[in-house]
Motif scaffolding. Structure first.
Motif, PDB file in Angstrom:
ATOM      1  N   GLN A  27     -18.121   1.933   1.839  1.00 53.13           N
ATOM      2  CA  GLN A  27     -16.939   1.095   2.006  1.00 53.13           C
ATOM      3  C   GLN A  27     -16.116   1.033   0.718  1.00 53.13           C
ATOM      4  OE1 GLN A  27     -19.906   0.389   3.206  1.00 53.13           O
ATOM      5  NE2 GLN A  27     -19.529   0.238   5.401  1.00 53.13           N
ATOM      6  N   PHE A  28     -16.812   0.960  -0.418  1.00 54.48           N
ATOM      7  CA  PHE A  28     -16.118   0.883  -1.709  1.00 54.48           C
ATOM      8  C   PHE A  28     -15.326   2.150  -2.014  1.00 54.48           C
ATOM      9  CE2 PHE A  28     -19.144  -2.390  -3.905  1.00 54.48           C
ATOM     10  CZ  PHE A  28     -18.667  -3.372  -3.062  1.00 54.48           C
ATOM     11  N   ASN A  29     -15.688   3.246  -1.423  1.00 54.25           N
ATOM     12  CA  ASN A  29     -15.028   4.521  -1.708  1.00 54.25           C
ATOM     13  C   ASN A  29     -14.017   4.923  -0.651  1.00 54.25           C
ATOM     14  OD1 ASN A  29     -16.238   6.031  -4.208  1.00 54.25           O
ATOM     15  ND2 ASN A  29     -17.985   5.027  -3.229  1.00 54.25           N
ATOM     16  N   ARG A  30     -13.470   3.961   0.070  1.00 53.46           N
ATOM     17  CA  ARG A  30     -12.534   4.275   1.134  1.00 53.46           C
ATOM     18  C   ARG A  30     -11.118   4.570   0.627  1.00 53.46           C
ATOM     19  NH1 ARG A  30     -13.691   0.456   6.457  1.00 53.46           N
ATOM     20  NH2 ARG A  30     -15.470   1.637   7.206  1.00 53.46           N
ATOM     21  N   LYS A  31     -10.836   4.273  -0.608  1.00 52.59           N
ATOM     22  CA  LYS A  31      -9.493   4.549  -1.135  1.00 52.59           C
ATOM     23  C   LYS A  31      -9.282   6.047  -1.340  1.00 52.59           C
ATOM     24  CE  LYS A  31      -9.172   0.182  -3.625  1.00 52.59           C
ATOM     25  NZ  LYS A  31     -10.592  -0.169  -3.525  1.00 52.59           N
ATOM     26  N   PRO A  81      -0.227   6.054  -1.426  1.00 51.85           N
ATOM     27  CA  PRO A  81       0.760   6.746  -0.588  1.00 51.85           C
ATOM     28  C   PRO A  81       0.141   7.614   0.503  1.00 51.85           C
ATOM     29  CG  PRO A  81       1.328   6.947  -2.920  1.00 51.85           C
ATOM     30  CD  PRO A  81      -0.044   6.348  -2.863  1.00 51.85           C
ATOM     31  N   SER A  82      -1.116   8.013   0.337  1.00 54.89           N
ATOM     32  CA  SER A  82      -1.772   8.837   1.362  1.00 54.89           C
ATOM     33  C   SER A  82      -1.952   8.073   2.665  1.00 54.89           C
ATOM     34  CB  SER A  82      -3.141   9.312   0.866  1.00 54.89           C
ATOM     35  OG  SER A  82      -4.080   8.235   0.843  1.00 54.89           O
ATOM     36  N   GLY A  83      -2.004   6.760   2.583  1.00 56.79           N
ATOM     37  CA  GLY A  83      -2.203   5.926   3.769  1.00 56.79           C
ATOM     38  C   GLY A  83      -3.640   5.824   4.217  1.00 56.79           C
ATOM     39  N   PHE A 111       0.801  -1.219   0.000  1.00 60.65           N
ATOM     40  CA  PHE A 111       0.000   0.000   0.000  1.00 60.65           C
ATOM     41  C   PHE A 111       0.840   1.277   0.000  1.00 60.65           C
ATOM     42  CE2 PHE A 111      -2.791  -3.251   1.770  1.00 60.65           C
ATOM     43  CZ  PHE A 111      -3.870  -3.121   0.908  1.00 60.65           C
ATOM     44  N   GLN A 112       2.143   1.144   0.240  1.00 64.77           N
ATOM     45  CA  GLN A 112       3.004   2.324   0.170  1.00 64.77           C
ATOM     46  C   GLN A 112       3.018   2.908  -1.236  1.00 64.77           C
ATOM     47  OE1 GLN A 112       6.878   1.307   1.727  1.00 64.77           O
ATOM     48  NE2 GLN A 112       6.034   0.621   3.696  1.00 64.77           N
ATOM     49  N   ALA A 146      -7.927   2.811   6.966  1.00 61.98           N
ATOM     50  CA  ALA A 146      -9.337   2.407   7.038  1.00 61.98           C
ATOM     51  C   ALA A 146      -9.478   0.893   7.152  1.00 61.98           C
ATOM     52  CB  ALA A 146     -10.081   2.914   5.802  1.00 61.98           C
ATOM     53  N   MET A 147      -8.544   0.165   6.534  1.00 58.23           N
ATOM     54  CA  MET A 147      -8.628  -1.299   6.502  1.00 58.23           C
ATOM     55  C   MET A 147      -7.799  -1.981   7.589  1.00 58.23           C
ATOM     56  SD  MET A 147     -10.590  -2.192   3.898  1.00 58.23           S
ATOM     57  CE  MET A 147     -11.645  -0.812   4.350  1.00 58.23           C
ATOM     58  N   ASP A 148      -7.167  -1.201   8.435  1.00 60.62           N
ATOM     59  CA  ASP A 148      -6.181  -1.744   9.377  1.00 60.62           C
ATOM     60  C   ASP A 148      -6.713  -2.927  10.195  1.00 60.62           C
ATOM     61  OD1 ASP A 148      -3.522  -1.430  10.770  1.00 60.62           O
ATOM     62  OD2 ASP A 148      -4.879  -1.192  12.472  1.00 60.62           O
TER      63      ASP A 148
END
Length: 264
Positions: free
Chosen positions: A260-264, A200-202, A195-196, A207-209
């Motif tokens: 949920q689908f828009n969490r990126k 890159p925003s993290g 995911f880095q 959100a998925m941690d």
């Protein structure tokens, strides 16, 4: 030690970190002979030395940029020359850049296609004649739940994993009576450095941690399934259930899961 894996030569791409390094460790722990491929020679050398020290197993490694088809073809030829035959192939290498299609850079799209799809096709196509000649082998393709259920900002990445799933399913039927196993591994988010680059925003990783998979556990499941007839490995189970429901009612799922689908 797993008698199915003991002494078997297992080629693993994307092996310098994350799932790949744990695949190497579990393969060696079960008595297999890992053959690792990645760009990071420093990391490969460290992993190889640790495996030799911990398990007394020789761990081979090769440097390659899988996005460079000509270079990767030559490296595969060298691997085959050095080792004679390979018993299992784990196509683990993959990358992503999460972005809206309209905002995506073409070089990112091209690299995702090259690493996730073309290199996987190349490796399989080049090694398949060896498996057919031997009358045995196992091909494991690390796909994704994204290959079953696309979401915003991952249209290209999802498309590459759709391609991997289609390829895997078709190949499985072609070789199932020839002693060769073919398995797809469909994963939700895994706690790696993937995911880095992907985000890159993290924000997505944060959100998925709570639901991220442990790469060590994933690798254990994959190595433990080698040389058995297993169509798919789906993790986590609840996300696989969601993918199945999505295939039955995509419009409803997209509506209910929009946030949920828009969490990126």
């Amino acid at each position: 030690m797993n008698e199915r894996v003991k002494g078997k030569k297992i080629l693993i791409t994307g092996a310098s970190s994350g799932i790949g390094q744990y695949l190497a460790i579990h393969a060696a722990q079960q008595g297999g002979v890992p053959i690792l491929v990645a760009r990071s020679t420093d990391r490969l050398a460290i992993i190889s030395e640790k495996i030799k020290h911990s398990f007394g197993v020789t761990c081979y490694w090769y440097e390659a940029d899988l996005s460079n088809d000509a270079e990767w073809k030559d490296v595969i030829d060298r691997i085959c020359y050095d080792h004679g035959s390979i018993d299992a192939l784990v196509n683990n290498a993959g990358m992503a850049v999460f972005d809206l299609v309209a905002d995506a850079k073409w070089q990112d799209i091209d690299r995702m296609l090259s690493v996730n799809v073309k290199s996987l096709f190349r490796t399989t196509h080049q090694l398949l004649p060896h498996f057919l000649q031997q009358g045995r082998g196992h091909i494991v393709n690390i796909a994704s739940q994204a290959g079953k259920m696309a979401t915003p900002k991952s249209a290209i990445y999802s498309a590459t994993k759709h391609a991997v799933l289609g390829f895997t399913n078709g190949l499985r039927m072609e070789v199932e009576k020839k002693g060769i196993y073919v398995t797809s591994v469909n994963l939700g988010p895994v706690r790696t450095n993937f995911f880095q680059q992907a985000d890159p925003s993290g924000n997505y990783e944060k959100a998925m941690d709570r639901i991220m998979l442990d790469p060590n556990h994933v690798a254990y499941k994959v190595i433990n399934s080698l040389f058995t007839r297993q169509r798919e490995i789906n993790l986590p189970a609840w996300m696989d259930s969601g993918s199945k429901f999505y295939s039955l009612a995509p419009e409803l799922m997209e509506k209910v899961m929009q946030r949920q689908f828009n969490r990126k």
